[in-house]
Design an enzyme around this catalytic site. Structure first.
Site, short mmCIF file in Angstrom:
data_model
loop_
_atom_site.label_atom_id
_atom_site.label_comp_id
_atom_site.label_asym_id
_atom_site.label_seq_id
_atom_site.Cartn_x
_atom_site.Cartn_y
_atom_site.Cartn_z
N TYR A 112 1.05 -1.33 -0.42
CA TYR A 112 -0.38 -0.19 0.01
C TYR A 112 1.14 1.38 0.26
O TYR A 112 0.63 2.26 0.94
CB TYR A 112 -0.46 -0.24 1.24
CG TYR A 112 -2.23 0.64 1.56
CD1 TYR A 112 -2.96 1.19 0.30
CD2 TYR A 112 -2.30 1.45 2.25
CE1 TYR A 112 -4.80 2.02 0.48
CE2 TYR A 112 -3.28 2.62 2.86
CZ TYR A 112 -4.04 2.53 2.07
OH TYR A 112 -5.07 3.66 2.79
N HIS A 117 -2.66 7.32 -3.40
CA HIS A 117 -3.32 6.40 -2.89
C HIS A 117 -3.94 6.17 -2.30
O HIS A 117 -5.26 6.08 -1.47
CB HIS A 117 -2.83 5.23 -3.89
CG HIS A 117 -3.33 3.60 -3.63
ND1 HIS A 117 -5.34 3.58 -4.36
CD2 HIS A 117 -4.17 3.04 -2.48
CE1 HIS A 117 -5.55 2.67 -3.58
NE2 HIS A 117 -4.99 2.03 -2.59
N ARG A 126 -12.13 7.54 6.14
CA ARG A 126 -12.21 8.71 7.08
C ARG A 126 -11.78 10.09 6.97
O ARG A 126 -10.93 10.73 7.11
CB ARG A 126 -10.95 7.87 7.72
CG ARG A 126 -10.61 6.62 8.04
CD ARG A 126 -9.49 6.24 8.77
NE ARG A 126 -8.03 6.44 8.03
CZ ARG A 126 -7.94 5.86 7.00
NH1 ARG A 126 -8.08 4.58 6.62
NH2 ARG A 126 -6.92 6.26 5.97
N GLU A 183 -7.04 -2.90 -9.41
CA GLU A 183 -6.13 -1.54 -8.66
C GLU A 183 -4.42 -1.55 -9.58
O GLU A 183 -4.20 -3.08 -9.74
CB GLU A 183 -5.40 -2.31 -7.25
CG GLU A 183 -6.10 -1.85 -6.30
CD GLU A 183 -6.11 -2.14 -4.87
OE1 GLU A 183 -5.31 -2.95 -4.44
OE2 GLU A 183 -7.23 -1.11 -4.09
N GLU A 185 -1.23 -1.82 -10.02
CA GLU A 185 -0.19 -1.75 -9.53
C GLU A 185 1.28 -3.11 -10.51
O GLU A 185 1.63 -3.91 -11.60
CB GLU A 185 0.22 -2.90 -8.34
CG GLU A 185 -1.24 -2.67 -7.53
CD GLU A 185 -2.15 -3.41 -5.98
OE1 GLU A 185 -0.43 -4.24 -6.55
OE2 GLU A 185 -2.80 -3.56 -5.19
N ASP A 217 -4.38 -5.98 -8.76
CA ASP A 217 -5.73 -7.18 -8.18
C ASP A 217 -7.10 -6.46 -7.81
O ASP A 217 -6.94 -5.30 -7.63
CB ASP A 217 -5.32 -5.76 -7.02
CG ASP A 217 -5.24 -6.19 -5.50
OD1 ASP A 217 -5.56 -7.57 -5.43
OD2 ASP A 217 -5.01 -5.22 -4.15
N ARG A 221 -14.82 -3.47 -3.40
CA ARG A 221 -15.10 -2.09 -2.18
C ARG A 221 -16.17 -2.25 -1.62
O ARG A 221 -15.75 -2.32 -0.75
CB ARG A 221 -15.01 -1.44 -3.20
CG ARG A 221 -13.81 -1.25 -4.21
CD ARG A 221 -12.50 -0.48 -3.61
NE ARG A 221 -11.27 -0.30 -4.89
CZ ARG A 221 -10.32 -0.49 -4.53
NH1 ARG A 221 -9.36 -1.11 -3.38
NH2 ARG A 221 -8.76 -0.15 -5.22
N GLN A 224 -15.52 -4.94 0.53
CA GLN A 224 -13.92 -5.05 1.72
C GLN A 224 -14.00 -4.01 2.34
O GLN A 224 -13.70 -4.21 3.38
CB GLN A 224 -13.35 -4.13 0.56
CG GLN A 224 -11.57 -4.26 0.84
CD GLN A 224 -10.71 -2.84 -0.16
OE1 GLN A 224 -11.05 -2.51 -1.22
NE2 GLN A 224 -9.83 -2.30 0.54
N TYR A 228 -12.56 -5.76 6.28
CA TYR A 228 -11.85 -4.95 6.14
C TYR A 228 -11.53 -4.43 8.11
O TYR A 228 -10.52 -4.52 8.19
CB TYR A 228 -11.24 -4.65 5.35
CG TYR A 228 -11.30 -2.75 5.85
CD1 TYR A 228 -10.16 -1.53 6.20
CD2 TYR A 228 -12.91 -2.04 5.37
CE1 TYR A 228 -9.58 -0.79 6.15
CE2 TYR A 228 -12.86 -0.64 6.05
CZ TYR A 228 -11.66 -0.16 6.96
OH TYR A 228 -11.47 0.97 6.59
N LYS A 237 -10.88 -9.25 -2.05
CA LYS A 237 -9.69 -9.23 -3.00
C LYS A 237 -9.00 -10.83 -3.69
O LYS A 237 -8.77 -10.96 -4.87
CB LYS A 237 -8.56 -8.59 -2.97
CG LYS A 237 -8.59 -6.51 -2.21
CD LYS A 237 -7.75 -6.51 -1.81
CE LYS A 237 -7.47 -4.93 -1.47
NZ LYS A 237 -7.40 -4.08 -2.64
N THR A 241 -6.86 -11.94 -9.04
CA THR A 241 -5.81 -11.69 -8.58
C THR A 241 -3.81 -11.73 -9.95
O THR A 241 -4.81 -13.22 -10.40
CB THR A 241 -4.20 -11.18 -8.10
OG1 THR A 241 -5.00 -11.84 -6.65
CG2 THR A 241 -2.78 -9.94 -8.03
N THR A 329 -1.60 0.42 -4.98
CA THR A 329 -2.42 0.79 -6.12
C THR A 329 -0.64 1.78 -6.68
O THR A 329 -0.69 2.30 -5.18
CB THR A 329 -3.67 1.18 -5.88
OG1 THR A 329 -4.59 0.20 -5.53
CG2 THR A 329 -3.87 1.96 -6.75
MN MN Z 1 -3.54 -3.94 -4.10
#
Ligand code: MN
Length: 396
Positions: A112, A117, A126, A183, A185, A217, A221, A224, A228, A237, A241, A329
């Site tokens: 991450y 991102h 948040r 995502e 990556e 990835d 959402r 997730q 999470y 996820k 992948t 990401t």
């Molecule tokens: Mn990812």
């Protein structure tokens, strides 16, 4: 420079030489090296049965001296016309091959590590706190993912079902994800294992990491967001992948090395990379149905792949041949540099308008997403990392 008639501007020139696993009609999967629009059959060209095993693992396990020796041999074969008669019969048009998952994936870790991102997601999820969590600039945050569902580019993306519960819903419901996302990556493939109980320092990164691929990835959402807390991503996820079929050797990316961005908090010694600048200047491109929607800049990642590897092993966790770890990401500061649709559409509130006038927040059935990337190569050339693609199929 080479006796091959390569297409002008090819990203698969002699400075690249990526490895993959391919088959032709009626033949077993074996290792090949991409050059221009061709693949060199390494079983036929070298006679070494390590390339007949159907994955890169056995060759990768031989370690960096073997990697360098074969790369030098390939460079010699493709540049010295004296080898043409013996090498040319083992070249196969890439249009005639099927590409397979190149690596038998051992452990899979996802990070991450893009500040842009992480800040974008922090602002969305948040809004009342600081965008970055207090640990973010002290360690590369990651989680262990599901190695068994890493698949090669082109594997259909079946829309996952699961539990989801919006903030105003009274109870969770079950059904197909309504917020299916990508995502974009970059992945790093471990060749040489390490010993249990011994950390791998930053400087040992090139002794362990064989090469680089692209990773999508896929992320649900809505699943997730509900699952999470507090242990991190799980079923949102692990359904799939996708990785690109060509693994670009680390040795091909020397010209792409850049310093990581300036860090504004002091790093603990095991992460202090002032002497080991392993930032990589890769430019990603994300296409939806062929239309370019984003160009995420990998070179601006806060945490480098060497730091990610050092952190993964600092507790003594050992590496295995075939371990894959992904960057997280990749997003840049601009809207058209965001590596996920949740960012591109700002949580679905600000849909993306496509060239045909339609709009998109999250992925619809039938959508096809392709991520590609290039990097600076030797002598002003560009290195291509190939592409990772997938088309969304409806929930069965
Ligand atoms: Mn990812």
């Amino acid at each position: 420079m080479t006796w091959l008639d390569l297409p002008a501007g090819t990203g698969f020139g002699i400075g690249n030489l990526p490895y993959g696993v391919f088959s032709t009609a009626g033949s077993a999967p074996r290792t090949g090296v991409a050059i221009g629009e061709l693949v060199l059959d390494l079983v036929a060209a070298t006679g070494d049965q390590v390339h007949a095993t159907g994955s890169l693992n056995a060759f990768m396990a031989r370690g960096p001296r073997a990697w360098a020796d074969l790369r030098a041999q390939l460079t010699d074969w493709f540049t010295d016309a004296a080898h043409r008669a013996t090498v040319e019969p083992h070249l196969v048009p890439r249009s005639e091959v099927t590409l397979h998952l190149p690596v038998e994936v051992a452990d899979y870790v996802d990070f991450y590590s893009s500040q842009h991102h992480a800040e974008n997601l922090g602002r969305m999820f948040r809004p009342d706190s600081a965008p970055l969590t207090p640990n973010w600039k002290h360690l590369p945050i990651g989680y262990h993912g599901r190695a068994g569902t890493v698949q090669v580019s082109g594997t259909p993306v079946v829309r996952p079902s699961g539990q989801r519960k919006g903030p105003t819903d009274a109870a969770p419901t079950f059904g197909p994800s309504q917020r299916l996302d990508i995502e974009a990556e970059v992945g790093f493939v471990v060749g040489t294992p390490s010993e249990l109980g011994r950390a791998v320092p930053l400087a040992a990164f090139p002794e362990h990491v064989f090469g680089v691929c692209l990773v999508n990835d896929w992320s649900a959402r809505d699943l997730q967001a509900w699952e999470y807390v507090p242990l991190g991503p799980f079923l949102g996820k692990s359904f799939l992948t996708s990785v690109s079929p060509w693994v670009v050797p680390l040795a091909a990316l020397e010209a792409a090395r850049v310093p990581a961005p300036a860090r504004d908090v002091p790093l603990l010694p095991y992460l202090d990379d002032a002497d080991e600048p392993w930032g990589l200047d890769l430019t990603l491109e994300v296409r939806l149905g062929g239309e370019l929607v984003s160009c995420p800049p990998f070179g601006q990642l806060y945490w480098t792949p060497a730091q990610q590897l050092a952190h993964t092993t600092v507790n003594g966790a050992s590496l295995r041949t075939g371990d894959l770890y992904a960057s997280g990401t990749v997003s840049g500061p601009e809207r058209d540099q965001r590596g996920s649709f949740i960012e591109l559409s700002w949580g679905g509130e600000d849909p993306l308008t496509l060239a045909d006038g339609s709009t998109r927040t999250f992925l619809q059935d039938g959508d096809e997403v392709t991520i590609s990337a290039t990097a600076p190569g030797p002598d002003g050339t560009r290195i291509a990392l190939g592409e990772v693609t997938g088309r969304i199929e409806p929930t069965p």
